[in-house]
Design an enzyme around this catalytic site. Structure first.
Site, PDB file in Angstrom:
ATOM      1  N   GLY A   5     -29.336  61.391  17.376  1.00 51.39           N
ATOM      2  CA  GLY A   5     -30.279  61.556  17.590  1.00 51.39           C
ATOM      3  C   GLY A   5     -30.782  62.755  18.919  1.00 51.39           C
TER       4      GLY A   5
ATOM      5  N   ILE B  88     -32.037  66.170  20.708  1.00 49.63           N
ATOM      6  CA  ILE B  88     -32.881  66.307  22.157  1.00 49.63           C
ATOM      7  C   ILE B  88     -34.049  65.044  21.635  1.00 49.63           C
ATOM      8  CG2 ILE B  88     -34.167  67.729  23.126  1.00 49.63           C
ATOM      9  CD1 ILE B  88     -31.067  68.379  23.847  1.00 49.63           C
TER      10      ILE B  88
ATOM     11  N   GLY C 129     -44.906  77.125  33.033  1.00 53.43           N
ATOM     12  CA  GLY C 129     -45.656  77.075  30.924  1.00 53.43           C
ATOM     13  C   GLY C 129     -46.349  76.135  30.894  1.00 53.43           C
TER      14      GLY C 129
ATOM     15  N   ILE D  38     -44.541  71.055  26.644  1.00 51.93           N
ATOM     16  CA  ILE D  38     -43.169  70.568  27.348  1.00 51.93           C
ATOM     17  C   ILE D  38     -44.211  70.258  29.152  1.00 51.93           C
ATOM     18  CG2 ILE D  38     -41.158  70.747  28.220  1.00 51.93           C
ATOM     19  CD1 ILE D  38     -40.360  71.285  25.594  1.00 51.93           C
TER      20      ILE D  38
ATOM     21  N   ALA E 214     -40.178  74.966  31.688  1.00 52.02           N
ATOM     22  CA  ALA E 214     -40.838  75.102  30.500  1.00 52.02           C
ATOM     23  C   ALA E 214     -41.388  75.996  30.001  1.00 52.02           C
ATOM     24  CB  ALA E 214     -42.125  73.887  30.537  1.00 52.02           C
TER      25      ALA E 214
ATOM     26  N   VAL F  56     -37.520  77.896  24.733  1.00 54.52           N
ATOM     27  CA  VAL F  56     -36.069  76.991  24.422  1.00 54.52           C
ATOM     28  C   VAL F  56     -35.666  78.538  23.720  1.00 54.52           C
ATOM     29  CG1 VAL F  56     -36.941  74.669  23.968  1.00 54.52           C
ATOM     30  CG2 VAL F  56     -37.195  76.354  22.097  1.00 54.52           C
TER      31      VAL F  56
ATOM     32  N   ALA G 179     -40.108  67.879  15.876  1.00 54.33           N
ATOM     33  CA  ALA G 179     -38.991  67.541  15.172  1.00 54.33           C
ATOM     34  C   ALA G 179     -39.034  66.971  13.711  1.00 54.33           C
ATOM     35  CB  ALA G 179     -38.805  65.841  15.997  1.00 54.33           C
TER      36      ALA G 179
ATOM     37  N   HIS H  82     -65.475  52.004   9.710  1.00 52.94           N
ATOM     38  CA  HIS H  82     -65.928  51.468  10.932  1.00 52.94           C
ATOM     39  C   HIS H  82     -66.268  50.465  11.678  1.00 52.94           C
ATOM     40  CE1 HIS H  82     -69.301  51.847  13.582  1.00 52.94           C
ATOM     41  NE2 HIS H  82     -69.960  51.155  13.397  1.00 52.94           N
TER      42      HIS H  82
END
Ligand SMILES: Cc1cc2nc3c(=O)[nH]c(=O)nc-3n(C[C@H](O)[C@H](O)[C@H](O)COP(=O)(O)OP(=O)(O)OC[C@H]3O[C@@H](n4cnc5c(N)ncnc54)[C@H](O)[C@@H]3O)c2cc1C
Length: 467
Positions: free
Chosen positions: A40, A42, A181, A185, A269, A272, A320, A446
């Site tokens: 799976g 990160i 940052g 994230i 953050a 990456v 992802a 609606h």
């Protein structure tokens, strides 16, 4: 074919790798998947999913605080951070187990170890530093992902200066926190910790938070979060972190003017970096691009024959769904399927699960103008939507950007409740290359929040009804 010879080998079992391995097996290819840590990747273990589980606790807590406005009583509301984290870890575990089940069902051979290219279609698999097998294939896909980036002087130590890894498993809620940052994230963690009582300041080096988003949406989200008590400092850099037993003092610089802020914890953050080291990429002749990501073509082929790369390791957007989509393209091309198209990155939606949520697809208003389009822009506020009012979510905005000449939907940008679910409506519209006319002729149910997507289109052409 021997037990070590495969049609396809995938290295890394994140949403790129495991999806690719399953698709390969579905197409009848003998497939191996090599994963050094958790199935799976990160996403399921330390990214998308556990953060959403934490944020769900925050969302429910926030609703409980406002129970009275719905005619409900909720006294002595409290939280237990250990239980919140336990639930989040449990959700990750459940989904990682689910991936294991899917791989087994599809007869993908999983190797628990670290894969390294040896060149010539060979890959060694190591466990505890020792090679335990060597696999071979004409097609090896690198899906090794990315990890938190750090800047000199702002390196995480796992104790006072966290990355997402520590932020996902806090043992207590820090009294005060600095988030460096303001991408998705950083903003999501800022919201989470703020909801549970942390005094959170977010510092962003660029002049708007969530820099990839439309500036109007970003400003709207910032204002809304500020009303809830989050603090933001844009066009500001963190230049130094001084750690002491009683906290961290950060030195901030805005256009040469410095100030300091003392906090209990810092979350960095700032983006990456790709996992490209120690993979044997040199040996195999795989080239990197100028930012250090593996260079690929539209079908995820690298510069080395028979080696492919997908997902975060192959460059932005590091999301992802982009990883999974590339996986399908890559495998279907290898399998010789018809109608495989390179990924059009302008069709990749982006979502931030803060409060209010932010979601977008396509060009921002500024990017459209910069590209030379003459545009029409539509806007519709949540305040004008019956469902939003009934839900008690009157804060938000849906903005659409059209090419004035052709009516093509160039971009859609949203801030407000549930927009991360709504955005896919515009995603489909863009993928199908719909124009304003198609969207105007579409019937929206609606009462729903989606009606605002219609109204925003109508507004671009001066036809909005409810505003
Ligand atoms: C906190 C956080 C929140 C996020 N939230 C979202 C979100 O809401 N939505 C979204 O779209 N994206 C989100 N992301 C980004 C998302 O997690 C990544 O884009 C996605 O996981 C990339 O998938 P991948 O398959 O390329 O790599 P990864 O998921 O990183 O998986 C790579 C895998 O490869 C393994 N590996 C690496 N090297 C080797 C080797 N040599 N041999 C064997 N195995 C190896 C690693 O152990 C890992 O399991 C988030 C990320 C973080 C950190």
């Amino acid at each position: 074919m021997s037990d070590t010879n495969f049609d396809v080998i995938v290295v890394g079992a994140g949403p790129g790798g495991y999806v690719g391995a399953i698709r390969a097996a579905q197409l009848g290819l003998k497939t191996a998947l090599v994963e050094a840590n958790h199935l799976g990747g990160i996403c399921l273990n330390w990214g998308c999913i556990p953060t959403k589980a934490l944020l769900r606790s925050a969302e429910i807590y926030e609703h409980m605080k406002h129970a009275a406005s719905f005619g409900l009583g909720a006294k002595d509301i409290s939280f237990d951070i250990a239980k919140i984290v336990e639930r989040s870890r449990g959700v990750s575990k459940q989904l990682s187990g689910g991936v294991g089940h899917l791989l087994k069902k599809n007869k993908v051979k999983v190797f628990d170890g670290y894969g390294k290219l040896l060149g010539g279609g060979k890959l060694s698999v190591e466990k505890d530093g020792k090679v335990f097998t060597t696999l071979s294939s004409k097609h090896i896909i690198m899906a090794t992902g990315a990890r938190a980036k750090s800047f000199p002087g702002l390196e995480p130590d796992g104790k006072q200066v966290w990355t997402y890894m520590e932020a996902l498993v806090p043992t207590e809620v820090p009294k005060s926190m600095l988030v460096i940052g303001s991408g998705a994230i950083g903003i999501e963690f800022a919201n989470f910790f703020h909801t549970f009582g942390s005094d959170v300041t977010v510092v962003e080096a660029l002049d708007q938070i969530m820099p990839v988003e439309d500036s109007e949406i970003s400003a709207f989200a910032q204002k809304s979060m500020e009303k809830r008590g989050l603090k933001f400092k844009t066009a500001t850099k963190v230049v130094k972190l001084d750690k002491a037993a009683d906290g961290v003092t950060a030195t901030l610089d805005k256009n040469g003017k410095t100030e300091t802020i003392k906090v209990d914890k810092v979350i960095t953050a700032v983006g990456v970096v790709p996992n490209v080291e120690n993979l044997g990429l040199d040996k195999a002749g795989v080239k990197l691009d100028e930012r250090g990501f593996i260079q690929i073509d539209g079908y995820c082929k690298t510069s080395a024959e028979g080696v492919y790369a997908i997902g975060d390791v192959a460059g932005a957007p590091c999301l992802a769904h982009k990883a999974s989509h590339e996986a399908i393209i890559c495998i279907e091309k290898i399998a010789g399927q018809k109608g495989v198209h390179p990924l059009d990155k302008s069709l990749v939606p982006g979502c931030t699960y803060c409060q209010p949520q932010v979601a977008s697809v396509g060009l921002t208003e500024k990017a459209a103008k910069d590209k030379g389009y003459k545009i029409k822009v539509g806007r519709f506020p949540f305040m004008g939507n019956g469902k939003a009012i009934a839900l008690g979510e009157p804060e938000g905005l849906i903005k659409t950007v059209f090419d004035e000449k052709t009516g093509e939907l160039l971009g859609a940008h949203m801030v407000g409740a549930e927009v991360t679910e709504l955005i896919q409506g515009y995603g489909i519209a863009k993928t199908l290359e719909t124009t304003e006319e198609d969207l105007m002729h579409t019937v929206f149910p609606h009462p729903t929040l989606s009606e605002m997507m219609h109204e925003s289109v109508l507004d671009a052409y001066g036809k909005a009804i409810h505003f």
